[in-house]
Design a protein around this motif. Structure first.
Motif, PDB file in Angstrom:
ATOM      1  N   MET A   1      41.998  46.458  48.300  1.00  0.00           N
ATOM      2  CA  MET A   1      40.660  46.737  48.814  1.00  0.00           C
ATOM      3  C   MET A   1      40.316  45.760  49.945  1.00  0.00           C
ATOM      4  N   ILE A   2      39.861  46.270  51.078  1.00  0.00           N
ATOM      5  CA  ILE A   2      39.483  45.439  52.220  1.00  0.00           C
ATOM      6  C   ILE A   2      37.997  45.107  52.096  1.00  0.00           C
ATOM      7  N   ARG A   3      37.675  43.810  51.980  1.00  0.00           N
ATOM      8  CA  ARG A   3      36.283  43.384  51.812  1.00  0.00           C
ATOM      9  C   ARG A   3      35.682  43.031  53.168  1.00  0.00           C
ATOM     10  N   ILE A   4      34.535  43.658  53.461  1.00  0.00           N
ATOM     11  CA  ILE A   4      33.888  43.549  54.763  1.00  0.00           C
ATOM     12  C   ILE A   4      32.542  42.845  54.633  1.00  0.00           C
ATOM     13  N   LEU A   5      32.243  41.972  55.601  1.00  0.00           N
ATOM     14  CA  LEU A   5      30.871  41.495  55.788  1.00  0.00           C
ATOM     15  C   LEU A   5      30.383  42.116  57.084  1.00  0.00           C
ATOM     16  N   LEU A   6      29.220  42.749  57.040  1.00  0.00           N
ATOM     17  CA  LEU A   6      28.684  43.484  58.179  1.00  0.00           C
ATOM     18  C   LEU A   6      27.478  42.742  58.754  1.00  0.00           C
ATOM     19  N   ALA A   7      27.575  42.283  60.000  1.00  0.00           N
ATOM     20  CA  ALA A   7      26.467  41.570  60.659  1.00  0.00           C
ATOM     21  C   ALA A   7      25.948  42.413  61.821  1.00  0.00           C
ATOM     22  N   GLU A   8      24.713  42.866  61.694  1.00  0.00           N
ATOM     23  CA  GLU A   8      24.090  43.754  62.699  1.00  0.00           C
ATOM     24  C   GLU A   8      22.583  43.574  62.573  1.00  0.00           C
ATOM     25  N   ASP A   9      21.902  43.303  63.696  1.00  0.00           N
ATOM     26  CA  ASP A   9      20.466  43.015  63.599  1.00  0.00           C
ATOM     27  C   ASP A   9      19.589  44.262  63.498  1.00  0.00           C
ATOM     28  N   GLN A  10      20.103  45.438  63.843  1.00  0.00           N
ATOM     29  CA  GLN A  10      19.307  46.661  63.721  1.00  0.00           C
ATOM     30  C   GLN A  10      19.498  47.253  62.318  1.00  0.00           C
ATOM     31  N   ALA A  11      18.425  47.241  61.533  1.00  0.00           N
ATOM     32  CA  ALA A  11      18.499  47.604  60.115  1.00  0.00           C
ATOM     33  C   ALA A  11      19.056  49.015  59.893  1.00  0.00           C
ATOM     34  N   MET A  12      18.621  49.973  60.692  1.00  0.00           N
ATOM     35  CA  MET A  12      19.073  51.357  60.493  1.00  0.00           C
ATOM     36  C   MET A  12      20.574  51.483  60.754  1.00  0.00           C
ATOM     37  N   LEU A  13      21.027  50.855  61.818  1.00  0.00           N
ATOM     38  CA  LEU A  13      22.452  50.900  62.162  1.00  0.00           C
ATOM     39  C   LEU A  13      23.286  50.164  61.111  1.00  0.00           C
ATOM     40  N   ARG A  14      22.772  49.021  60.650  1.00  0.00           N
ATOM     41  CA  ARG A  14      23.466  48.251  59.610  1.00  0.00           C
ATOM     42  C   ARG A  14      23.643  49.107  58.358  1.00  0.00           C
ATOM     43  N   GLY A  15      22.573  49.779  57.955  1.00  0.00           N
ATOM     44  CA  GLY A  15      22.627  50.646  56.773  1.00  0.00           C
ATOM     45  C   GLY A  15      23.595  51.812  56.952  1.00  0.00           C
ATOM     46  N   ALA A  16      23.554  52.425  58.150  1.00  0.00           N
ATOM     47  CA  ALA A  16      24.432  53.579  58.425  1.00  0.00           C
ATOM     48  C   ALA A  16      25.902  53.156  58.421  1.00  0.00           C
ATOM     49  N   LEU A  17      26.212  52.019  59.062  1.00  0.00           N
ATOM     50  CA  LEU A  17      27.599  51.532  59.088  1.00  0.00           C
ATOM     51  C   LEU A  17      28.086  51.193  57.678  1.00  0.00           C
ATOM     52  N   ALA A  18      27.228  50.539  56.898  1.00  0.00           N
ATOM     53  CA  ALA A  18      27.601  50.172  55.525  1.00  0.00           C
ATOM     54  C   ALA A  18      27.885  51.426  54.707  1.00  0.00           C
ATOM     55  N   ALA A  19      27.032  52.450  54.848  1.00  0.00           N
ATOM     56  CA  ALA A  19      27.214  53.691  54.097  1.00  0.00           C
ATOM     57  C   ALA A  19      28.507  54.394  54.508  1.00  0.00           C
ATOM     58  N   LEU A  20      28.781  54.432  55.822  1.00  0.00           N
ATOM     59  CA  LEU A  20      30.006  55.076  56.311  1.00  0.00           C
ATOM     60  C   LEU A  20      31.256  54.365  55.795  1.00  0.00           C
ATOM     61  N   LEU A  21      31.245  53.029  55.865  1.00  0.00           N
ATOM     62  CA  LEU A  21      32.430  52.274  55.437  1.00  0.00           C
ATOM     63  C   LEU A  21      32.640  52.365  53.925  1.00  0.00           C
ATOM     64  N   ASP A  22      31.542  52.438  53.178  1.00  0.00           N
ATOM     65  CA  ASP A  22      31.665  52.550  51.719  1.00  0.00           C
ATOM     66  C   ASP A  22      32.260  53.890  51.273  1.00  0.00           C
ATOM     67  N   LEU A  23      32.284  54.868  52.175  1.00  0.00           N
ATOM     68  CA  LEU A  23      32.896  56.170  51.851  1.00  0.00           C
ATOM     69  C   LEU A  23      34.426  56.069  51.820  1.00  0.00           C
ATOM     70  N   GLU A  24      34.963  55.033  52.451  1.00  0.00           N
ATOM     71  CA  GLU A  24      36.420  54.858  52.502  1.00  0.00           C
ATOM     72  C   GLU A  24      36.911  54.289  51.170  1.00  0.00           C
ATOM     73  N   SER A  25      37.988  54.853  50.648  1.00  0.00           N
ATOM     74  CA  SER A  25      38.463  54.457  49.313  1.00  0.00           C
ATOM     75  C   SER A  25      39.030  53.036  49.271  1.00  0.00           C
ATOM     76  N   ASP A  26      39.483  52.525  50.420  1.00  0.00           N
ATOM     77  CA  ASP A  26      40.133  51.212  50.434  1.00  0.00           C
ATOM     78  C   ASP A  26      39.293  50.130  51.122  1.00  0.00           C
ATOM     79  N   ILE A  27      37.999  50.452  51.434  1.00  0.00           N
ATOM     80  CA  ILE A  27      37.122  49.499  52.117  1.00  0.00           C
ATOM     81  C   ILE A  27      35.830  49.335  51.312  1.00  0.00           C
ATOM     82  N   THR A  28      35.398  48.109  51.120  1.00  0.00           N
ATOM     83  CA  THR A  28      34.113  47.873  50.465  1.00  0.00           C
ATOM     84  C   THR A  28      33.286  46.894  51.294  1.00  0.00           C
ATOM     85  N   VAL A  29      31.986  47.177  51.423  1.00  0.00           N
ATOM     86  CA  VAL A  29      31.081  46.272  52.129  1.00  0.00           C
ATOM     87  C   VAL A  29      30.568  45.256  51.111  1.00  0.00           C
TER      88      VAL A  29
END
Length: 200
Positions: A1-29
């Motif tokens: 599992m690839i563990r990600i820290l996501l740094a983005e100052d725009q809340a909506m974009l941060r949430g959207a990126l986190a949701a998209l990446l969490d859909l991947e079976s081998d990636i976790t935010v």
């Protein structure tokens, strides 16, 4: 599992990126951060495999964060996802040891593939930017860049001196060096040109 820290100052974009990446079976935010300083704290607390960061954030920029990671020898890899399609930014990112540099308008699957590639030890760089990056070299020093960035935000030389813990004369010297190197008439023109080139 690839563990990600996501740094983005725009809340909506941060949430959207986190949701998209969490859909991947081998990636976790593993965590998110809204600015550079909190990203730095979370990096040390969570010890993720990869930091995915924007360039422009309050506190520390994504590039400054990458430089700090490099200086401290942290084992985390850095992938920058940004709207800034400027070769100067990419050159500075590569100098700071960044493993990936993608534009925000790239398809979502491209980001997931890039993260896998970086996790395996490779690099993932937007090809169009890679060509531009080998244009003009950035003539500014780090201190000139900091002073110019603050001047562009409307701060006076005295305010910049206070912010950077420097003397008023030293700040004037940095600004005049930057103006001279860029061949412009004043610090606002220097700020504009340096931004356009991706050197700020």
């Amino acid at each position: 599992m690839i563990r990600i820290l996501l740094a983005e100052d725009q809340a909506m974009l941060r949430g959207a990126l986190a949701a998209l990446l969490d859909l991947e079976s081998d990636i976790t935010v593993a965590g998110t951060a809204a600015d550079g300083e909190s990203a730095w704290r979370e990096l040390q607390r969570l010890e993720p495999d990869i930091l995915v960061t924007d360039i422009e954030m309050p506190g520390l920029t994504g590039l400054e964060l990458a430089q700090r990671i490099q200086r401290h020898g942290l084992p985390v890899k850095v992938v920058i996802v940004t709207t800034f399609a400027r070769g100067g930014f990419l050159r500075r990112a590569l100098d700071a040891g960044v493993s990936g540099y993608l534009l925000k308008d790239a398809p979502a699957e491209q980001l997931a593939d890039a993260l896998r590639q970086v996790h395996r030890g490779g690099r993932a760089i937007d090809p169009q930017l890679a060509l531009e990056a080998w244009g003009e070299a950035d003539p500014l020093s780090d201190r000139e860049r900091q002073a110019l960035r603050l001047a562009g935000e409307g701060l006076s030389a005295g305010q910049i001196a206070a912010r950077l813990n420097l003397s008023h004369g030293t700040v004037r010297n940095y600004l005049s060096e930057a103006i001279g190197k860029l061949g412009v008439g004043n610090r606002i023109e220097a700020y504009r040109l340096a931004r356009e080139k991706g050197w700020l």
